[in-house]
Design an enzyme around this catalytic site. Sequence first.
Site, PDB file in Angstrom:
ATOM      1  N   TRP A  98       0.815  -1.212   0.000  1.00 28.83           N
ATOM      2  CA  TRP A  98       0.000   0.000   0.000  1.00 28.83           C
ATOM      3  C   TRP A  98       0.855   1.270   0.000  1.00 28.83           C
ATOM      4  CZ3 TRP A  98      -5.000  -0.882  -1.069  1.00 28.83           C
ATOM      5  CH2 TRP A  98      -5.474  -2.173  -0.819  1.00 28.83           C
ATOM      6  N   LYS A 124      -6.276  -0.899  -5.067  1.00 35.42           N
ATOM      7  CA  LYS A 124      -7.010   0.345  -5.264  1.00 35.42           C
ATOM      8  C   LYS A 124      -6.147   1.262  -6.126  1.00 35.42           C
ATOM      9  CE  LYS A 124      -9.560   0.314  -0.883  1.00 35.42           C
ATOM     10  NZ  LYS A 124      -9.946   1.126   0.311  1.00 35.42           N
ATOM     11  N   ASP A 180     -33.308  -1.756 -16.715  1.00 36.40           N
ATOM     12  CA  ASP A 180     -34.040  -1.173 -15.595  1.00 36.40           C
ATOM     13  C   ASP A 180     -34.211   0.334 -15.771  1.00 36.40           C
ATOM     14  OD1 ASP A 180     -35.020  -1.271 -12.709  1.00 36.40           O
ATOM     15  OD2 ASP A 180     -33.383   0.179 -12.572  1.00 36.40           O
ATOM     16  N   GLU A 206     -38.011  -1.855 -19.196  1.00 35.44           N
ATOM     17  CA  GLU A 206     -38.893  -1.567 -18.066  1.00 35.44           C
ATOM     18  C   GLU A 206     -39.375  -0.128 -18.229  1.00 35.44           C
ATOM     19  OE1 GLU A 206     -39.059  -1.320 -13.212  1.00 35.44           O
ATOM     20  OE2 GLU A 206     -37.517  -0.337 -14.386  1.00 35.44           O
TER      21      GLU A 206
END
Length: 664
Positions: free
Chosen positions: A81, A113, A326, A380
Amino acid sequence: MAKWEILEIDPWIKDYENDINLRMNEYEKQKERILQDKESLKDFANAHHYYGFHKVKNGWIYREWAPKADGLYLIGDFNNWDRHAHPLTKINDEDWEIFIKGIRTIPHGSRIKVLVDANGAIKDRIPLYARRVERDENNDFAAILQNPRSKFKWTDQDFKINKNDLLIYEAHIGMAGEEEKVSTYKEFEKNILPRIKKDGYNTVQLMAIAEHPYYGSFGYQVSNFYAPSSWYGPINDLKSLINAAHNMGINVIMDLVHSHAIKNTIEGINEFDGTDYQFFHTGVEGNHPDWDSKLFDYSKPGVLHFLLSNVKYWLEEFHFDGFRFDGVTSMIYKNHGRGENFDNYSKYFSMNTDVSAINYLQLANELAGEVKPDAITIAEDMSGMPGMCLAISKAGIGFDYRLAMGMPDFWEKTLEKQDENWDLSNMWYELSTHRPEEKRISYVESHDQALVGSKTTIFTLADKEMYWSMDKDSTNYKIDRAIALHKMIRWITISMGADAYLNFMGNESGHPEWIDFPREGNGYSFSHATRKWSILEADYLKYHYLGDFDKAMIEHIKKYKQLGNTTFRLWLDNDRKIIAFRNKDVVYVFNFHPTNSYESFALPIHDVGEFRTVLDTDEIRFGGLGRISHDYVYKTERLAGTDYDGIKIYIPSRTALALEKYNK
């Protein structure tokens, strides 16, 4: 200006020809903007093959899209890190890149990350194209590098998508089990897929697949668009599930959420490069007022690259057979359709219409067809936007189907009334009327009607009595009514001109519990985020009557090819609560009257011959009284006082039956 076929199909649109021209002109402009050198959409939608982590001969290349960032640094287990050890280099106006020497430098399963220096702040972020995201015991989310020793081996090469006559079983992986926990991909494959196959459904629609940090969001607050949810297990377990479904002959479609994104900056994509406009509309326009989420700017090429590549990714990498898109209504109107009554065509074509969103949906549908020619796409949309399910070449938006969202609303409103006040004329209109050449998926209830705050059909009908009087030794009028109407409501919905049909898992058997995901208000309990299969199948309870009927109903629909046909009304009597219609060679009679049975009902059929009952809701095996003979042959005759032929038939109260023309 082109004369689009949609104008001939739906004459009401002719007054809005300029709007149709605008739709199509902007569509062509957007294609020209993003495609170069005559490449196809399939060639364009390759962002996932460029960005993210990619193994090369002597190491790893990691690329990121962050136009306005000032600096990026790769951090993770592999470098303890260290926040400065691995800076990325900006290689053009928008992209960053780093080469990590040595494939073993970043082992499989490493937590990773990217540190983003932007807009005067430094934040740890999850890579935009992360394929796997997990949270640790400290509730910290990170990308997980994927480099398994062996690739998943697909065995579904002989599977062919069945695009027509869809019988959809909507399901949520995590709540598909009976244990009070988050169920897994493997458990679904082992326990639920065989159930779906046995019940006769040919398509499974999976909710909540893309990664979402909040389990109770039902999967509609997506954080990582390229990562299948880690809630349910490893990536290969999802592939195994889909592979197994294909080997059973079952389509698998994904609930795709491209209508909005979670606003979180720690887990999601919001403000990745330090701006609020990298992916989304800036300011108030970028926030959904009801969903507390971010709204994409579909006019931006970078956003199109991200989303269209996502469509291709799920189709290719996971062998999904299509998508239910959706929140389409929210996408295509700038006010998101909130509180809007779409009662005239001016509501569809106005300054409120988001043409760039419509163009995105056109591009997504075209792309899906390029990647997988038989891919299934479902909208939808509750507004009924004209052209939603017409081909793009006809100036449509290109979906194969739309959800008939007015149907569950109709049933909810109908069940609020006393039985004698049901409006059968309105029932005929709601269940049989649709736009020309546009296919719709009929349904009584989806997951929406099962959520806390709403009610399933069975709970509306039976209420608390279902907890005390569903055992077979009990006699209860309310339960008898609930069972009878539950069967009739489903049967008339699927048989009256449906192009496809949808059911939410467990509701076919009248699942007794609502859905309530773990949250603060319920003590983070899983008790209502499961399916009680043992109750639904118990011999001493009445639930299985409903499940047995559903299975027989599906078999009947398939045997007589009842989907996708025009139905002809034979009789409608609002006073006697009789509605009869014909679908191909099958005649249906529904008696919704709460008390009146008709010994010799004169039913016009406008045909000559002999008819016999092939299925009815009053059969003993479905919890009925067995009052209708399947052996008796009805012979047509000229009905008294009329100039048409028909039959005289016994039809008990709260009963439905189907007759076929009898060939000796």
